[in-house]
Design an enzyme around this catalytic site. Structure first.
Site, PDB file in Angstrom:
ATOM      1  N   HIS A  66       0.819  -1.207   0.000  1.00 24.53           N
ATOM      2  CA  HIS A  66       0.000   0.000   0.000  1.00 24.53           C
ATOM      3  C   HIS A  66       0.856   1.261   0.000  1.00 24.53           C
ATOM      4  CE1 HIS A  66      -4.328  -1.364   0.889  1.00 24.53           C
ATOM      5  NE2 HIS A  66      -3.642  -2.428   0.512  1.00 24.53           N
ATOM      6  N   GLY A  72       5.140   5.678  -5.161  1.00 21.87           N
ATOM      7  CA  GLY A  72       6.369   4.917  -4.961  1.00 21.87           C
ATOM      8  C   GLY A  72       6.618   4.522  -3.523  1.00 21.87           C
ATOM      9  N   SER A  76       5.289   7.168   2.585  1.00 23.62           N
ATOM     10  CA  SER A  76       4.241   8.184   2.718  1.00 23.62           C
ATOM     11  C   SER A  76       3.035   7.680   3.491  1.00 23.62           C
ATOM     12  CB  SER A  76       3.809   8.686   1.339  1.00 23.62           C
ATOM     13  OG  SER A  76       3.334   7.623   0.531  1.00 23.62           O
ATOM     14  N   ASN A  94      -7.252   2.033   3.079  1.00 22.88           N
ATOM     15  CA  ASN A  94      -6.362   1.986   4.239  1.00 22.88           C
ATOM     16  C   ASN A  94      -7.067   2.112   5.581  1.00 22.88           C
ATOM     17  OD1 ASN A  94      -4.166   1.831   2.462  1.00 22.88           O
ATOM     18  ND2 ASN A  94      -3.844   4.049   2.452  1.00 22.88           N
ATOM     19  N   ASP A 238      -6.831 -17.523   3.076  1.00 29.47           N
ATOM     20  CA  ASP A 238      -6.593 -18.930   2.737  1.00 29.47           C
ATOM     21  C   ASP A 238      -7.045 -19.752   3.942  1.00 29.47           C
ATOM     22  OD1 ASP A 238      -5.625 -21.469   2.276  1.00 29.47           O
ATOM     23  OD2 ASP A 238      -3.511 -20.910   2.350  1.00 29.47           O
ATOM     24  N   THR A 241      -4.280 -23.093   4.963  1.00 31.00           N
ATOM     25  CA  THR A 241      -3.033 -22.852   5.722  1.00 31.00           C
ATOM     26  C   THR A 241      -2.885 -21.346   5.937  1.00 31.00           C
ATOM     27  OG1 THR A 241      -1.771 -22.838   3.648  1.00 31.00           O
ATOM     28  CG2 THR A 241      -1.858 -24.916   4.866  1.00 31.00           C
ATOM     29  N   ASP A 246       2.654 -20.363   1.504  1.00 34.37           N
ATOM     30  CA  ASP A 246       2.842 -21.462   0.563  1.00 34.37           C
ATOM     31  C   ASP A 246       2.029 -21.171  -0.697  1.00 34.37           C
ATOM     32  OD1 ASP A 246       0.208 -21.914   1.310  1.00 34.37           O
ATOM     33  OD2 ASP A 246       0.685 -23.637   2.597  1.00 34.37           O
TER      34      ASP A 246
END
Length: 318
Positions: A66, A72, A76, A94, A238, A241, A246
């Site tokens: 993020h 870039g 920030s 955010n 997930d 796991t 993985d």
């Protein structure tokens, strides 16, 4: 192949791969003289944070993503709002979602005590992301260093640049291309969803409305994300796991068990299907491509030289 052997092979490959991927402006030895203990300090703090809460590994990885997608990799996202300044923390993708700020604060304070004014917040976020992946069993890579910190932030950039969990495949591809990242990078980086959790608001519409979803999976998720209420309830990205890095994320997609709409878009009869299949069956290839993509992402528009500054407090400009 035994797991330890697999990781050893991947690590050896990535040392070669990432050494060649240097941005040119950045260097893996940037702090070798000015703060030789920098990487150790970061690693110990991340280890302590993840030992306390496994989810923090995914949060620190996401924090890097993020940050980099908005002007870039410049730290920030860490800037707090003030009476005269509005940063990125309150942006839609955010707010009440991105975590890990306090871990970065801890790392920064420890580094300032040893090497004051030397290690940037942007580099701390980058190193912490790598160490988080490693701690949960994922690949390692050589982190390029030497970023400096922005003195500005972009609320509008955070609201527009970060891909939505409701995005379709073409939108995802475009969002990553806008940052100089390839479709392959996008598919590999999406594998970060093999760890972490998401809020009900981000996947409710999928588990109740999407048709390309395993019915038993949808029902199991609905139990914790009703059609009304429970917006902040969490579910692992997930389910198989959730605390181990993985390639199960890709196996889930092939079984129509992607939690987010944007996840399942990677395996829905489109151009991403082939690479998802490869990653689901070849963890070494996934680990290698993920590491390379993380290096590429970390190279998005870094501030170097005399640009920006090295903040002494990651939450505010000097």
């Amino acid at each position: 192949m035994k797991t330890t052997s697999l990781f050893a092979c991947v690590t050896a490959l990535l040392i070669i791969l990432c050494s060649r991927a240097s941005n040119g402006q950045l260097s893996p030895t940037f702090y070798a003289q000015s703060c030789p203990v920098a990487l150790t300090i970061v690693r110990i703090a991340v280890l302590q944070a993840v030992a306390k809460e496994k989810r923090m590994a995914a949060s620190l990885l996401r924090l890097h993503f993020h940050d980099c997608f908005v002007n870039g990799c410049d730290g920030s996202i860490l800037l707090d709002d003030t009476s005269t300044f509005t940063g990125e923390k309150t942006a839609g993708p955010n707010a009440n979602s991105v975590r890990g700020y306090e871990v970065i604060d801890t790392i920064k304070s420890r580094l300032e005590a040893v090497c004051g004014g030397v290690v940037s917040c942007a580099d701390i976020v980058t190193i912490a992301a790598r160490d988080s992946v490693v701690l949960l069993g994922g690949p390692s890579w050589i982190v390029q260093l030497g970023r400096r910190d922005s003195t500005t932030a972009s609320l509008s950039g955070a609201n527009s640049n970060l891909p939505s969990p409701f995005s379709d495949l073409s939108t995802l591809i475009s969002a990553f291309q806008a940052q100089g990242l390839s479709t392959k990078d996008m598919i590999a980086l999406s594998g970060a969803h093999t760890i972490g959790q998401a809020r009900c608001t981000t996947f409710r519409s999928r588990v109740f409305n999407d048709t390309n979803i395993d019915s038993a999976f949808a029902t199991s998720v609905q139990a914790n994300c009703p059609s009304n209420g429970g917006d902040g309830n969490l579910s692992p990205l997930d389910l198989v796991t959730p605390n181990f890095f993985d390639n199960t994320y890709y196996k889930n997609l092939r079984s129509q068990k992607g939690l987010l709409h944007s996840d399942q878009e990677l395996f829905n009869g489109g151009s991403a299907d082939g690479l998802v299949t490869t990653y689901s069956t070849n963890p070494i290839t996934f680990f290698s491509d993920f590491a390379a993509a993380m290096v590429n992402m970390g190279n998005i528009s870094p501030l170097t030289g005399t640009s920006g500054q090295v903040r002494t407090n990651c939450r505010k400009v000097n």
